[in-house]
Design a protein around this motif. Sequence first.
Motif, PDB file in Angstrom:
ATOM      1  N   SER A 229      53.719  29.358  26.976  1.00 26.20           N
ATOM      2  CA  SER A 229      52.365  30.151  26.565  1.00 26.20           C
ATOM      3  C   SER A 229      52.651  30.514  25.021  1.00 26.20           C
ATOM      4  O   SER A 229      53.628  30.837  24.412  1.00 26.20           O
ATOM      5  CB  SER A 229      52.382  31.569  27.033  1.00 26.20           C
ATOM      6  N   GLU A 230      51.461  30.243  24.238  1.00 24.76           N
ATOM      7  CA  GLU A 230      51.369  30.360  22.837  1.00 24.76           C
ATOM      8  C   GLU A 230      51.101  31.726  22.357  1.00 24.76           C
ATOM      9  O   GLU A 230      50.290  32.327  22.854  1.00 24.76           O
ATOM     10  CB  GLU A 230      50.325  29.326  22.298  1.00 24.76           C
ATOM     11  N   ILE A 231      51.712  32.185  21.212  1.00 23.92           N
ATOM     12  CA  ILE A 231      51.392  33.764  20.687  1.00 23.92           C
ATOM     13  C   ILE A 231      51.113  33.634  19.227  1.00 23.92           C
ATOM     14  O   ILE A 231      51.986  32.726  18.637  1.00 23.92           O
ATOM     15  CB  ILE A 231      52.936  34.653  20.763  1.00 23.92           C
ATOM     16  N   ASP A 232      49.850  33.860  18.863  1.00 26.73           N
ATOM     17  CA  ASP A 232      49.577  33.725  17.572  1.00 26.73           C
ATOM     18  C   ASP A 232      49.393  34.873  16.794  1.00 26.73           C
ATOM     19  O   ASP A 232      48.890  35.880  17.121  1.00 26.73           O
ATOM     20  CB  ASP A 232      47.894  33.007  17.536  1.00 26.73           C
ATOM     21  N   PHE A 233      50.139  34.815  15.661  1.00 30.59           N
ATOM     22  CA  PHE A 233      50.193  35.642  14.688  1.00 30.59           C
ATOM     23  C   PHE A 233      49.671  35.555  13.266  1.00 30.59           C
ATOM     24  O   PHE A 233      49.612  34.257  13.061  1.00 30.59           O
ATOM     25  CB  PHE A 233      51.716  36.394  14.359  1.00 30.59           C
ATOM     26  N   PRO A 234      49.080  36.392  12.414  1.00 33.91           N
ATOM     27  CA  PRO A 234      48.907  35.981  11.256  1.00 33.91           C
ATOM     28  C   PRO A 234      50.040  35.192  10.322  1.00 33.91           C
ATOM     29  O   PRO A 234      50.931  35.939  10.343  1.00 33.91           O
ATOM     30  CB  PRO A 234      48.383  37.244  10.470  1.00 33.91           C
ATOM     31  N   GLY A 235      49.776  34.204  10.004  1.00 33.94           N
ATOM     32  CA  GLY A 235      50.888  33.489   9.299  1.00 33.94           C
ATOM     33  C   GLY A 235      52.022  32.650  10.330  1.00 33.94           C
ATOM     34  O   GLY A 235      52.953  32.400   9.779  1.00 33.94           O
ATOM     35  N   GLY A 236      51.667  32.748  11.567  1.00 34.67           N
ATOM     36  CA  GLY A 236      52.777  31.967  12.260  1.00 34.67           C
ATOM     37  C   GLY A 236      52.555  31.904  13.949  1.00 34.67           C
ATOM     38  O   GLY A 236      51.733  32.734  14.282  1.00 34.67           O
ATOM     39  N   ASN A 237      53.078  31.145  14.406  1.00 35.83           N
ATOM     40  CA  ASN A 237      52.715  30.957  15.918  1.00 35.83           C
ATOM     41  C   ASN A 237      54.284  30.864  16.538  1.00 35.83           C
ATOM     42  O   ASN A 237      55.198  30.286  16.236  1.00 35.83           O
ATOM     43  CB  ASN A 237      52.285  29.624  16.360  1.00 35.83           C
ATOM     44  N   TRP A 238      54.153  31.325  17.831  1.00 36.19           N
ATOM     45  CA  TRP A 238      55.465  31.532  18.587  1.00 36.19           C
ATOM     46  C   TRP A 238      54.957  30.884  19.951  1.00 36.19           C
ATOM     47  O   TRP A 238      53.949  30.919  20.528  1.00 36.19           O
ATOM     48  CB  TRP A 238      56.072  32.980  18.887  1.00 36.19           C
ATOM     49  N   GLN A 239      56.003  30.426  20.615  1.00 31.02           N
ATOM     50  CA  GLN A 239      55.786  30.014  21.945  1.00 31.02           C
ATOM     51  C   GLN A 239      57.083  30.638  22.864  1.00 31.02           C
ATOM     52  O   GLN A 239      58.158  30.750  22.246  1.00 31.02           O
ATOM     53  CB  GLN A 239      56.299  28.391  21.972  1.00 31.02           C
ATOM     54  N   LEU A 240      56.572  30.971  24.016  1.00 33.63           N
ATOM     55  CA  LEU A 240      57.040  31.575  24.798  1.00 33.63           C
ATOM     56  C   LEU A 240      57.401  30.847  26.251  1.00 33.63           C
ATOM     57  O   LEU A 240      56.412  30.598  26.681  1.00 33.63           O
ATOM     58  CB  LEU A 240      56.654  33.119  25.203  1.00 33.63           C
ATOM     59  N   THR A 241      58.633  30.684  26.818  1.00 32.09           N
ATOM     60  CA  THR A 241      58.801  30.316  28.086  1.00 32.09           C
ATOM     61  C   THR A 241      59.773  31.035  28.929  1.00 32.09           C
ATOM     62  O   THR A 241      60.673  31.584  28.409  1.00 32.09           O
ATOM     63  CB  THR A 241      58.958  28.849  27.960  1.00 32.09           C
ATOM     64  N   VAL A 242      59.182  31.324  29.954  1.00 28.40           N
ATOM     65  CA  VAL A 242      60.055  31.933  31.238  1.00 28.40           C
ATOM     66  C   VAL A 242      60.387  31.076  32.339  1.00 28.40           C
ATOM     67  O   VAL A 242      59.313  30.409  32.979  1.00 28.40           O
ATOM     68  CB  VAL A 242      59.452  33.191  31.515  1.00 28.40           C
ATOM     69  N   VAL A 243      61.319  30.471  32.479  1.00 28.18           N
ATOM     70  CA  VAL A 243      61.904  29.521  33.723  1.00 28.18           C
ATOM     71  C   VAL A 243      62.143  30.497  34.900  1.00 28.18           C
ATOM     72  O   VAL A 243      62.398  31.673  34.784  1.00 28.18           O
ATOM     73  CB  VAL A 243      63.329  28.846  33.367  1.00 28.18           C
ATOM     74  N   PRO A 244      61.747  30.054  36.144  1.00 27.14           N
ATOM     75  CA  PRO A 244      61.860  30.607  37.329  1.00 27.14           C
ATOM     76  C   PRO A 244      63.151  31.050  37.701  1.00 27.14           C
ATOM     77  O   PRO A 244      64.399  30.617  37.216  1.00 27.14           O
ATOM     78  CB  PRO A 244      61.422  29.505  38.340  1.00 27.14           C
ATOM     79  N   LEU A 245      63.407  32.400  38.299  1.00 28.19           N
ATOM     80  CA  LEU A 245      64.671  32.458  38.620  1.00 28.19           C
ATOM     81  C   LEU A 245      65.511  31.620  39.509  1.00 28.19           C
ATOM     82  O   LEU A 245      64.882  30.842  40.147  1.00 28.19           O
ATOM     83  CB  LEU A 245      64.380  33.739  39.637  1.00 28.19           C
ATOM     84  N   ALA A 246      66.782  31.400  39.058  1.00 26.84           N
ATOM     85  CA  ALA A 246      67.579  30.471  39.717  1.00 26.84           C
ATOM     86  C   ALA A 246      68.087  31.108  40.757  1.00 26.84           C
ATOM     87  O   ALA A 246      69.390  31.196  40.940  1.00 26.84           O
ATOM     88  CB  ALA A 246      68.449  29.948  38.635  1.00 26.84           C
ATOM     89  N   LEU A 247      67.407  31.221  41.831  1.00 24.92           N
ATOM     90  CA  LEU A 247      67.903  32.108  43.117  1.00 24.92           C
ATOM     91  C   LEU A 247      68.171  30.990  44.225  1.00 24.92           C
ATOM     92  O   LEU A 247      67.732  29.964  44.162  1.00 24.92           O
ATOM     93  CB  LEU A 247      66.982  32.947  43.704  1.00 24.92           C
TER      94      LEU A 247
END
Length: 691
Positions: A229-247
């Motif tokens: 998922s993309e996170i937009d800030f003034p002057g920059g972008n981040w990307q976040l990913t969360v992998v499923p629980l390794a149960l």
Amino acid sequence: MRSKSLSFIATALAATVVLVAALLLARAESGRFQADREAEAIATNAVIRAKIEKAMNARLHVLEALAAAIQIQPDLAQDNFERLARPLFTARRGLRNVALAPAAVVRSIYPLEGNEAAVGHDLLNDPARRDSVLKAIETKQAFLQGPVNLKQGGSGIISRAPVFITVDGTERFWGLVVVVVDYHALLEEVGLAAAALQSRASLRAVEGAGYSAPFFGDPGHFADRSAISEIDFPGGNWQLTVVPLALDDDRPTAIIAVGILLALAVAAAGFRLFDDFHQISVLADRNALLAAVIEATPDAVSVTDPALPDNPIVYCNAAFLAMTGYEREEVLGRNCRFLSGVDTKPDSIAKIRSGIDGQRPATVELLNYRKDGMVFWNQLTVFPLFLREGALSHYVGFSTDTTARKRIETQNLWLQQSLLQTQKMEALGSLAGGIAHEINTPAQFVGDNLNFLKTSFQDMCRALAAYETLTGTIEPAANDAAELRSAITQCDLEFLRAEVPGAIDQSLEGVGRIGTIVQAIKEFSHPGQKQKAPLDINRAINTTVTVATNQWKYVADVVQDLAPDLPPVPALAGEINQVLLNLIVNAAHAIEARGGSDKGTITIRSRLVDHAVEVRVSDTGTGIAADKLRRVFDPFFTTKPPGKGTGQGLAICQSIVVKAHGGRIWAESSPGEGATFVVQLPVAELEEAAA
Ligand SMILES: Cc1cc2nc3c(=O)[nH]c(=O)nc-3n(C[C@H](O)[C@H](O)[C@H](O)COP(=O)(O)O)c2cc1C
């Protein structure tokens, strides 16, 4: 053998089905588990993303406040800056510092304490910062960088926003306002510091041509682009990913294990079940065999159920139906008593009843009736069947149709008895013949003497008349004449003259009748006649009526309507006489049985009918019911009350007429209107002989 291998295949199939079902279930469960984990990862991603956005935007807005202050007061002194920055700083946790960098050199910083090292930092001359500073100036956009190691220690995410001010109508670059976000505090605030997320969440930022290496987490997590998922800030972008629980999902393994156990259980139960089925089918085959044997047995078998009302038949075999002439559905559900009838001996029925009541076997031979009304002899054994702990279950009846044996037995008995009868009749016949012969001689000379006395008496009367006349003329002299007159008077000569002829005539008639009877007896008895001889049937009728007079004269008158000129029939006269005697005596008995004081009538008619002499003996007696009519010629059958008839008379008649003379005999009757017995004796033999 075939059913065994079928059982094996079916069981293996059932076990396989169970196993496959377990595998499919395990797979579905595993998929569902994975989908749950993925949904949880997406939800976690959304939550962290929202938190990062919120935390970062709250911090970055400080830049706008600083830029606005610079627009108002480009040469903001440190103390005023502190007054401005303090509330901004304290209102937002997680800021390392805010700073002003006119001409890109850090001049004012808040809080100063701990950040002194940053004051005087010339950003354009710092290779690590220069590019980003130039980019911010060039694009007039804030520029987000980091996390970077800070001069004052620790790491932070830096956002620098260029500030342009207009001096004398010209816009010029004033410098930068800077916010340093405490990286670790940010991680803490958005929850990424939590151990549960450290191995699962990853963050990276857009730098230059593309994405940088992640500053948090694992680069491998970004392989699945759909989970980013993309996170937009003034002057920059981040990307976040969360992998499923390794149960570890151990349920599929458990399901498969249970499936295997179930399959084994099914196999075991299946083999047992099919073994049972096999046993059952063996038993069923045996039952079917026994049932077929009973069905095919030549003896009649019936089974009744005493638990049902009136102990009805619940099974009977084909022989039973053949013996009784009924259809199966006509007998099932009925008590067997429908087979007995009027001539079934009550003793026999009582014997079966007592066997049934006492739950004991009973054997009888009884007269039963077929559906068509014909009687048959039934040799019957009824016995109780005890099943289940000695409790009475059913009754079984075994029957044999013994009519043929019984007939032979009866015929033998009849032959014996009729032999005896014949011998008796012959003896009686010859005796009667002898007696008649003996009576005949004295009767003849008594008759002759009577005739002689009759004529002599007439002569005597004539002589006596002469004497009378004489004694009348010679008086009164002679004493002798007086004596004679006295003797004549004493013997009542007039009376004798009047009565003696009558007495002699009566005696002559009596002797004549004796003669007729004696002659009839002689003719009737015909002892020892072995060959047929021409017989005048009318004469035979006369003779028999005479001989039997004593049998009928008290109850009936006999009317003879005999056709004249009948041809003689070839016959054994003694036997035909016996037939006629039987018919006449039976007729008299039937009239007597009718009761009442009026005499009945026996009419004997003779005619020539179709080359046969037909004799009809009709009575006005009780008549014979239709069901008995066809049985009257059966040996030992009698319609007479006990002690009155032997049941053999008509059987003997039939034998004489049919067997000995080739004739016919039958009976016609309407109950209440008397009966007629008809005998036809063929004349053909004689005619043929004559031709
Ligand atoms: C198994 C079984 C078979 C029988 N078979 C005959 C039969 O073939 N003929 C017959 O006259 N009665 C037969 N009986 C007897 C009659 O059913 C009945 O019991 C008998 O006539 C006594 O009659 P009640 O019950 O009216 O006293 C049989 C009875 C049983 C239990």
